[in-house]
Design an enzyme around this catalytic site. Structure first.
Site, mmCIF file in Angstrom:
data_model
loop_
_atom_site.group_PDB
_atom_site.id
_atom_site.type_symbol
_atom_site.label_atom_id
_atom_site.label_comp_id
_atom_site.label_asym_id
_atom_site.label_seq_id
_atom_site.Cartn_x
_atom_site.Cartn_y
_atom_site.Cartn_z
ATOM 1 N N ASP A 64 -15.469 -12.250 -5.844
ATOM 2 C CA ASP A 64 -15.675 -13.490 -5.092
ATOM 3 C C ASP A 64 -16.585 -13.345 -3.883
ATOM 4 O OD1 ASP A 64 -13.934 -15.147 -6.714
ATOM 5 O OD2 ASP A 64 -12.277 -13.978 -5.881
ATOM 6 N N SER A 110 -11.191 -0.841 -0.533
ATOM 7 C CA SER A 110 -9.895 -0.916 0.162
ATOM 8 C C SER A 110 -10.062 -1.280 1.624
ATOM 9 C CB SER A 110 -9.172 0.433 0.080
ATOM 10 O OG SER A 110 -8.607 0.633 -1.176
ATOM 11 N N ASN A 140 -5.468 -3.709 24.038
ATOM 12 C CA ASN A 140 -4.366 -2.956 24.632
ATOM 13 C C ASN A 140 -4.848 -1.643 25.253
ATOM 14 O OD1 ASN A 140 -5.016 -1.738 22.200
ATOM 15 N ND2 ASN A 140 -2.894 -1.260 21.643
ATOM 16 N N PRO A 152 0.891 3.984 17.798
ATOM 17 C CA PRO A 152 0.719 3.264 19.068
ATOM 18 C C PRO A 152 -0.083 1.968 18.950
ATOM 19 C CG PRO A 152 0.375 5.612 19.387
ATOM 20 C CD PRO A 152 0.500 5.401 17.902
ATOM 21 N N ASN A 196 -13.671 0.825 -6.861
ATOM 22 C CA ASN A 196 -14.715 1.753 -6.424
ATOM 23 C C ASN A 196 -15.396 2.510 -7.563
ATOM 24 O OD1 ASN A 196 -13.822 1.018 -3.862
ATOM 25 N ND2 ASN A 196 -12.534 2.832 -3.629
ATOM 26 N N HIS A 248 -3.653 5.966 3.757
ATOM 27 C CA HIS A 248 -4.430 4.824 3.273
ATOM 28 C C HIS A 248 -3.890 3.496 3.810
ATOM 29 C CE1 HIS A 248 -5.892 1.879 0.218
ATOM 30 N NE2 HIS A 248 -6.934 2.704 0.099
ATOM 31 N N TYR A 307 -7.967 -11.125 -11.387
ATOM 32 C CA TYR A 307 -7.127 -12.293 -11.657
ATOM 33 C C TYR A 307 -7.584 -13.471 -10.802
ATOM 34 C CZ TYR A 307 -3.828 -9.169 -14.017
ATOM 35 O OH TYR A 307 -3.250 -8.270 -14.861
ATOM 36 N N ASP A 313 0.832 -1.193 0.000
ATOM 37 C CA ASP A 313 0.000 0.000 0.000
ATOM 38 C C ASP A 313 0.872 1.250 0.000
ATOM 39 O OD1 ASP A 313 -2.375 1.783 0.804
ATOM 40 O OD2 ASP A 313 -3.261 -0.212 0.972
#
Length: 366
Positions: free
Chosen positions: A278, A309, A161, A123, A239, A147, A251, A115
């Site tokens: 899919d 994304s 956490n 953090p 999109n 992104h 593919y 990406d």
């Protein structure tokens, strides 16, 4: 399945002696006593899974048998203490909390985020990023766009956490492989390099929240190389609200993912088409990590974005959990696709429905 398929619990009436109880069990046949709770007059017996229900029926008809029941499975319940978790509708929608009772994944399974980079000292990500490499035209491996950091957080932000958001893949690690520049663009060859590098450096899952309408033999060959080496590649369907092929998602070497609204309808922007898309996953107003410094997405530290994304890394995170249990990519692909929830558009907009993390993990453990 929420009970042991090879065990029956028999509760006898208080007046039934141990010898009578054992005589009944022996008379039914095909049962082996594996445990008793004398104070409750309870016997736990093993049985062939194929005979479980018929043996329960036979036992229940005996005088002196108070009840017959499945030996149910209880699990420690992991409830994320990440303060923003209640706002992460996508994780809740795909049944993640139940899935974490099956597995939280292995630290040996790595998700490569190809990406715009990942903020390695964020953090909520600092403990997860194990490797960084830059193939893009940018001068830094860090994420100045935002992104990639957002995508990484969806897949595998640090969970439980007391900070920020929860990631789906609790234990798997993140490989920060920057293939897009700071404006969010990159060359086919850069992405292909990233795929090969991820494969050669131990990635088990590759997330590709990127794409375009032009095909590339080089990129397809790189993805085939990854597949041949036991790596599962997940790609965003795009999109453009179009059924036109979008690469690399189109593919066959990739598991392609469309985006959904909270009500399981197709996101207005999401590409579609059952011939090449899919599965589907949440992709609208998805809360995740953003760089703690100024970036192109506008927000800092945490924020919500929409797109295929965002849908892709839910599937990548699920794949990482599954590969922690079964390293066979074909088994994982089959389990993801055959356990989806049928939604409006299944079979037309997408070949399968919305991912169901809990069902997929149960399937892979069969």
């Amino acid at each position: 399945m929420n009970y042991y398929p090879n065990r029956i619990v028999i509760g006898f009436q208080s007046g039934v002696s141990p010898s009578t109880a054992l005589q009944i069990i022996q008379q039914v046949g095909g049962l082996t006593v594996i445990d008793t709770i004398p104070v409750l007059n309870v016997y736990v017996v093993s049985v062939l899974p194929s005979l479980l229900n018929i043996k329960m029926t036979i036992l229940s008809n005996f005088s002196g048998v108070r009840y017959v029941e499945y030996d149910g499975i209880l699990s420690a319940q992991l409830t994320p203490n990440d303060p923003l978790f209640p706002q992460q509708w996508g994780l809740l929608k795909i049944n993640s909390t139940r899935a974490w009772n099956v597995t939280r994944g292995s630290t040996l399974v790595n998700i490569a985020i190809l990406d715009t980079g990942v903020q390695t000292n964020h953090p909520d990500l600092v403990d997860k990023v194990i490797l960084s490499h830059n193939f893009s035209a940018s001068s830094t491996v860090q994420d100045l766009n935002g992104h990639g950091t957002h995508v990484a957080g969806i897949a595998a932000a640090t969970t439980r956490n007391d900070l920020g958001v929860a990631g789906l893949a609790i234990n798997p690690k993140i490989m920060n492989i920057k293939v897009l520049d700071d404006s969010g663009s990159g060359a086919f060859s850069d992405v292909a390099q990233g795929v090969v590098y991820a494969t050669q450096n131990g990635a088990k899952v590759i997330n590709l929240s990127l794409g375009g309408t032009l095909a590339s033999a080089t990129l397809q060959n790189a993805l085939q190389y990854a597949k041949d080496n036991g790596v599962l590649s997940v790609a965003a369907a795009g999109n453009q609200n179009s059924s036109n092929l979008f690469y690399p998602a189109a593919y066959v070497q990739c598991l392609s993912v469309a985006a959904l609204n909270q009500d399981d309808t197709k996101a207005s922007f999401s590409n579609h088409g059952a011939s090449w898309v899919d599965v589907a996953a949440p992709g609208v107003n998805i809360l995740s990590t953003l760089p703690t410094y100024a970036n192109s997405q506008g927000g800092t530290s945490y924020g919500s974005l929409s797109g295929t994304s965002m849908a892709g890394p839910f599937v990548a995170g699920l794949a990482a959990l599954m590969l922690s249990l079964d390293s066979n990519v074909n088994n994982v692909l089959n389990a993801i696709q055959t356990t989806t929830v049928s939604i409006n558009g299944t079979g037309t907009l997408y070949q399968r429905g919305r991912i169901n993390t809990y069902a997929a993990l149960l399937k892979i453990t069969e």
